[in-house]
Enzyme design. Structure first.
Site, mmCIF file in Angstrom:
data_model
loop_
_atom_site.group_PDB
_atom_site.id
_atom_site.type_symbol
_atom_site.label_atom_id
_atom_site.label_comp_id
_atom_site.label_asym_id
_atom_site.label_seq_id
_atom_site.Cartn_x
_atom_site.Cartn_y
_atom_site.Cartn_z
ATOM 1 N N GLU A 1 -22.234 163.538 -12.955
ATOM 2 C CA GLU A 1 -21.685 162.910 -14.160
ATOM 3 C C GLU A 1 -22.186 161.469 -14.168
ATOM 4 O OE1 GLU A 1 -17.401 162.233 -16.371
ATOM 5 O OE2 GLU A 1 -17.541 161.855 -14.215
ATOM 6 N N ASP B 1 -18.431 163.559 -9.698
ATOM 7 C CA ASP B 1 -17.702 162.735 -10.657
ATOM 8 C C ASP B 1 -18.239 161.298 -10.654
ATOM 9 O OD1 ASP B 1 -15.269 162.495 -12.429
ATOM 10 O OD2 ASP B 1 -14.684 161.046 -10.880
ATOM 11 N N HIS C 1 -13.326 168.647 -20.323
ATOM 12 C CA HIS C 1 -11.930 168.225 -20.185
ATOM 13 C C HIS C 1 -11.699 166.777 -20.614
ATOM 14 C CE1 HIS C 1 -13.920 166.822 -16.592
ATOM 15 N NE2 HIS C 1 -12.895 166.043 -16.322
ATOM 16 N N ASP C 2 -12.774 166.028 -20.808
ATOM 17 C CA ASP C 2 -12.657 164.619 -21.214
ATOM 18 C C ASP C 2 -12.998 164.396 -22.685
ATOM 19 O OD1 ASP C 2 -11.824 163.503 -18.811
ATOM 20 O OD2 ASP C 2 -13.869 163.226 -18.071
ATOM 21 N N ASP D 1 -15.557 170.073 -7.931
ATOM 22 C CA ASP D 1 -15.637 168.662 -8.288
ATOM 23 C C ASP D 1 -15.637 167.814 -7.019
ATOM 24 O OD1 ASP D 1 -15.629 166.763 -10.527
ATOM 25 O OD2 ASP D 1 -14.400 168.259 -11.538
#
Length: 545
Positions: A250, A199, A314-315, A98
């Site tokens: 993302e 991210d 994860h979100d 990440d």
């Protein structure tokens, strides 16, 4: 578009703090990832995406970084991380990390310097503004709080944070900031990692002049602003083009037209992207909408760029709970969703636990939740005078903690995740749903995923094939073809809790069919597709001859 290794990859996301705990402190750790690498390898994936494990005060589960060059104690240390990378490569897999560069922690030395005085050399490394009419500089809201601005008494100015107060945004207009980020990226790439998941990368450029907006609750003004593509093209020139890696951005708030600007192969920015027209904008299953999204993105990127396919991470709430049926048809539903994600155009992503059909969770109280976004929203709405129970109920489905409960390894205490007290409660259904059980059952969700991944490796039609939806007007059934050269595969999905009739279009009637895979065990090649009845959450793939 040329063939590349990353287009052919299947990615497995490891949210390490919920993966496997080896020291009993209640948090998963990098040693735990090493311990379970053979399990990941057995699934058949090519790439592991590791969530942030850098030094962090951990207000937002590692997305508030205080040192880009160190590993946080909860995760391990640099020696363990280097061993993890080595062990991943030894097994023929790759590792992407990440990259969180829209913001840092407020405990990062850069920010500590920046806030120390207006004259500090690093003052301009973050975004500082004077008040406007005695209030915040504008009316923008952040993802996690009612305002993007936090007042700093020491210097009598506000700093900007697109997320939590503890996550100040970097000022990407400052060339020194950009060069420092590129230096950090080279540090990790030179260690041998195989790419980055970037991210909220489209938030780097801010609206010029920071004007107030008509509707602050629609926060799409935070992303895709002028200057973003210049930053990413510079990043590509300075860093990315010099390594054989995979990059996935993302990127919220984008249409296919916008998305192509980020991932078009002639653009020299990123390889692929996560858009959120499904995961953010479709709270529950909507067949018509989903088909329309898939067709629009396929046509928008066809021959020019590469998409990604995912329904949870994860979100976002686990897919079988949010988009399937996690009760009576959990197994069938989990396999159907897997069939869909692995056969639609784009790179498939598996979120840890998805491969055994793990479900979302319902805890009793807001106190059982850790999700900073959920807790802040609960506080904000209750302070407006809303009924706390009503607010709690409204936030349950989309709480990020739905996907963050520990991996259920077996039916022992704490699901075999830890010998201590887990940082977040284990889902109570771990006695029925766990890895040990899945590996003992040849018809489990795990082995279905394994077969899908194997099929993808052996059949380019799943990766490079053209896509055509044959079921636009169907409410329950989703049917499409993938065609590559002379080979055509037919994917048939009944995404409903009831049976559905389906008839193959007339132009296919002369073709014989060969069953590739089905999520019900009694399906055969003898099925008459001219008029067939599909059972609830039934999925099949046929090769047309």
């Amino acid at each position: 578009m040329g063939k590349t290794w990353w287009k052919e990859a299947v990615v497995y996301q490891v949210y390490w703090r919920s993966f496997y705990d080896t020291n009993g402190d209640g948090y998963g750790d990098l040693e735990g990832v090493i311990d379970k690498l053979d399990y990941i390898k057995e699934l058949g994936v090519d790439v592991i995406w590791l969530n942030p494990c850098y030094e962090s005060p951990d207000f937002d589960n590692g997305y508030d970084i205080s040192d880009y060059y160190s590993i946080m104690d909860k995760a391990g240390n640099m020696e363990t991380w280097e061993r993890l990378l080595h062990e991943i490569h030894q097994r023929g897999m790759k590792l992407i990390m990440d990259l969180v560069v829209n913001h840092t922690s407020n405990q990062h030395p850069w920010f500590i310097e920046s806030r120390s005085s207006k004259s500090n050399p690093k003052r301009d490394w973050y975004i500082w503004k004077d008040s406007h009419d005695g209030k915040e500089p504008n009316n923008w809201r952040s993802y996690f709080t009612p305002s993007v601005w936090e007042y700093d008494e020491n210097t009598n100015q506000y700093y900007m944070h697109s997320f939590a107060v503890e996550q100040p945004d970097l000022n990407w207009e400052n060339e020194k900031v950009r060069q420092e980020i590129y230096k950090m990226m080279r540090f990790w790439l030179d260690k041998g990692i195989d790419g980055f998941r970037l991210d909220v990368i489209n938030l780097l450029a801010k609206l010029e002049g920071f004007p107030s907006v008509e509707n602050p609750n629609n926060i799409n003004y935070l992303g895709n602003n002028p200057g973003i593509h210049e930053y990413l093209q510079e990043m590509h020139r300075e860093v990315l083009q010099h390594y054989d890696i995979m990059t996935v951005g993302e990127i919220p708030f984008v249409t296919p037209e916008d998305g192509l600007l980020y991932v078009g192969e002639d653009r020299k920015e990123l390889h692929t992207l996560f858009h959120f027209e499904v995961a953010d904008d479709m709270p529950t299953w909507d067949m018509e909408r989903f088909k329309e999204i898939q067709t629009r993105w396929y046509e928008g990127l066809k021959g020019k760029g590469t998409n990604s396919q995912f329904l949870n991470n994860h979100d976002h709430t686990r897919q079988v709970t949010r988009y399937g049926n996690d009760q009576e048809y959990r197994l069938e539903s989990a396999k159907l969703l897997a069939t869909m994600i692995h056969t639609l155009p784009g790179i498939p992503y598996i979120y840890q636990g998805e491969e055994i059909g793990m479900t979302g969770v319902r805890f009793d109280s807001i106190d059982d939740y850790n999700d900073i976004a959920m807790k802040n929203k609960y506080k904000e709405e209750v302070e407006k005078g809303r009924d706390p129970e009503e607010v709690f109920e409204s936030l349950l489905l989309l709480s990020r903690d739905n996907s963050r409960t520990p991996i259920q390894w077996d039916d022992t205490e704490q699901a075999g995740f830890t010998t201590g007290t887990p940082w977040i409660k284990v889902n109570p259904n771990y006695k029925e749903i766990n890895v040990k059980q899945a590996l003992q059952d040849p018809n489990s969700v795990f082995f279905y995923y394994q077969k899908l991944i194997s099929l993808r490796k052996e059949n380019p039609v799943m990766i490079y094939g053209d896509y055509k939806d044959l079921s636009q007007d169907e409410e329950k059934v989703y049917v499409y073809t993938r065609t590559y050269g002379s080979e055509t595969w037919l994917v048939i999905l009944n995404h409903a809790d009831v049976k559905a009739d389906y008839s193959l279009p007339v132009n296919f009637s002369a073709q014989t069919v060969e069953l590739i895979i089905a999520n019900y065990t009694d399906v055969t090649d003898e099925e008459n597709l001219q008029n067939t009845i599909l059972r609830p959450h039934e999925a099949r793939i046929y090769k047309l001859n």
